[in-house]
Design a protein around this motif. Structure first.
Motif, PDB file in Angstrom:
ATOM      1  N   ALA A  26     -17.297  -0.395   3.699  1.00 35.63           N
ATOM      2  CA  ALA A  26     -16.757  -0.502   2.338  1.00 35.63           C
ATOM      3  C   ALA A  26     -15.508   0.356   2.176  1.00 35.63           C
ATOM      4  CB  ALA A  26     -17.820  -0.106   1.312  1.00 35.63           C
ATOM      5  N   ARG A  27     -15.476   1.503   2.826  1.00 37.49           N
ATOM      6  CA  ARG A  27     -14.282   2.362   2.760  1.00 37.49           C
ATOM      7  C   ARG A  27     -13.077   1.670   3.406  1.00 37.49           C
ATOM      8  NH1 ARG A  27     -15.473   6.923   0.544  1.00 37.49           N
ATOM      9  NH2 ARG A  27     -17.499   7.920   0.812  1.00 37.49           N
ATOM     10  N   VAL A  28     -13.314   1.001   4.517  1.00 36.32           N
ATOM     11  CA  VAL A  28     -12.236   0.263   5.179  1.00 36.32           C
ATOM     12  C   VAL A  28     -11.753  -0.870   4.267  1.00 36.32           C
ATOM     13  CG1 VAL A  28     -11.738  -1.297   7.103  1.00 36.32           C
ATOM     14  CG2 VAL A  28     -12.897   0.865   7.524  1.00 36.32           C
ATOM     15  N   MET A  29     -12.692  -1.550   3.619  1.00 35.45           N
ATOM     16  CA  MET A  29     -12.317  -2.621   2.689  1.00 35.45           C
ATOM     17  C   MET A  29     -11.473  -2.049   1.545  1.00 35.45           C
ATOM     18  SD  MET A  29     -16.018  -4.573   2.646  1.00 35.45           S
ATOM     19  CE  MET A  29     -15.614  -5.645   1.251  1.00 35.45           C
ATOM     20  N   ALA A  30     -11.901  -0.926   0.985  1.00 33.34           N
ATOM     21  CA  ALA A  30     -11.166  -0.303  -0.120  1.00 33.34           C
ATOM     22  C   ALA A  30      -9.773   0.139   0.336  1.00 33.34           C
ATOM     23  CB  ALA A  30     -11.950   0.887  -0.665  1.00 33.34           C
ATOM     24  N   GLN A  31      -9.664   0.659   1.560  1.00 35.04           N
ATOM     25  CA  GLN A  31      -8.360   1.058   2.086  1.00 35.04           C
ATOM     26  C   GLN A  31      -7.407  -0.129   2.155  1.00 35.04           C
ATOM     27  OE1 GLN A  31      -9.367   2.871   5.829  1.00 35.04           O
ATOM     28  NE2 GLN A  31      -9.645   4.904   4.923  1.00 35.04           N
ATOM     29  N   SER A  32      -7.935  -1.285   2.540  1.00 35.99           N
ATOM     30  CA  SER A  32      -7.092  -2.490   2.587  1.00 35.99           C
ATOM     31  C   SER A  32      -6.588  -2.844   1.201  1.00 35.99           C
ATOM     32  CB  SER A  32      -7.872  -3.665   3.184  1.00 35.99           C
ATOM     33  OG  SER A  32      -8.049  -3.486   4.559  1.00 35.99           O
ATOM     34  N   ILE A  33      -7.466  -2.752   0.218  1.00 33.96           N
ATOM     35  CA  ILE A  33      -7.064  -3.079  -1.160  1.00 33.96           C
ATOM     36  C   ILE A  33      -6.025  -2.076  -1.664  1.00 33.96           C
ATOM     37  CG2 ILE A  33      -7.878  -3.209  -3.546  1.00 33.96           C
ATOM     38  CD1 ILE A  33     -10.600  -4.214  -2.350  1.00 33.96           C
ATOM     39  N   ILE A  34      -6.297  -0.792  -1.457  1.00 33.34           N
ATOM     40  CA  ILE A  34      -5.395   0.260  -1.940  1.00 33.34           C
ATOM     41  C   ILE A  34      -4.030   0.168  -1.274  1.00 33.34           C
ATOM     42  CG2 ILE A  34      -5.026   2.774  -1.943  1.00 33.34           C
ATOM     43  CD1 ILE A  34      -8.135   3.007  -2.303  1.00 33.34           C
ATOM     44  N   SER A  35      -3.994  -0.219  -0.006  1.00 27.39           N
ATOM     45  CA  SER A  35      -2.724  -0.286   0.730  1.00 27.39           C
ATOM     46  C   SER A  35      -2.041  -1.647   0.618  1.00 27.39           C
ATOM     47  CB  SER A  35      -2.964   0.048   2.205  1.00 27.39           C
ATOM     48  OG  SER A  35      -3.778  -0.939   2.799  1.00 27.39           O
ATOM     49  N   ASP A  36      -2.484  -2.468  -0.328  1.00 27.16           N
ATOM     50  CA  ASP A  36      -1.923  -3.806  -0.553  1.00 27.16           C
ATOM     51  C   ASP A  36      -2.104  -4.740   0.630  1.00 27.16           C
ATOM     52  OD1 ASP A  36      -1.135  -3.280  -3.178  1.00 27.16           O
ATOM     53  OD2 ASP A  36       0.762  -2.401  -2.514  1.00 27.16           O
TER      54      ASP A  36
END
Length: 171
Positions: A26-36
């Motif tokens: 989930a953290r990796v998924m959130a990083q993708s969202i945050i980094s566009d």
């Protein structure tokens, strides 16, 4: 139905053994969202319902797109793969292409030790290896791949939502 429900609850309880992996994924998924970046999702056969929930459902995540063999991946992306067999040719080729482009891959499957699992950055097993309910003729029926996949999707969804809220980027 009682046997099915009991067995299904047992599988859901076993997901607790993979809580750390799900949180890291989930953290990796959130990083993708945050980094566009993009959250790509691929689901095959009886797990395709997860694809529709993730892309068109009320509880979809931002930046989610259906992955195909023509998808253009970037290192900021994350790929979620839902398949009963991560070692299938289609899935293996998609995972390899994503990894060649620097993409973190989260695999959800009933398989536990084939090459597809090894290729994933994170693997979350559904625990389904055969039908949950014995039949009179010695067989088994009731393989709830989609139910377990949706349960895992929601575990990831709620964790990603919490992470994004910490960064004040709510969904």
């Amino acid at each position: 139905m009682k046997i099915f429900q009991t067995q299904l609850q047992g599988l859901i309880n076993k997901l607790g053994d993979h809580e750390d992996v799900m949180e890291d994924a989930a953290r990796v998924m959130a990083q993708s969202i945050i980094s566009d970046g993009h959250l790509w999702i691929f689901a095959e056969k009886d797990m395709r319902g997860v694809l529709y929930q993730a892309t068109e459902g009320a509880d979809s995540l931002p930046s989610v797109e259906a992955a195909t063999k023509e998808s253009s991946f970037s290192p900021m992306d994350c790929l979620l793969v839902f398949s009963s067999d991560l070692g299938s040719t289609v899935v293996s080729e998609l995972i390899k292409r994503a990894q060649d482009n620097g993409v973190q891959v989260i695999g959800v499957s009933s398989t536990g030790d084939d090459d597809g699992v090894v290729m994933c950055s994170f693997h979350i097993p559904t625990g389904i290896k055969r039908g949950l309910v014995p039949t009179d003729d010695g067989g088994r029926m009731g393989e709830p791949h989609l139910l377990m996949a949706l349960h895992i999707y929601y575990s990831l969804f709620f964790t990603v939502k919490e992470i994004l809220e910490e960064y004040e980027l709510g969904i």
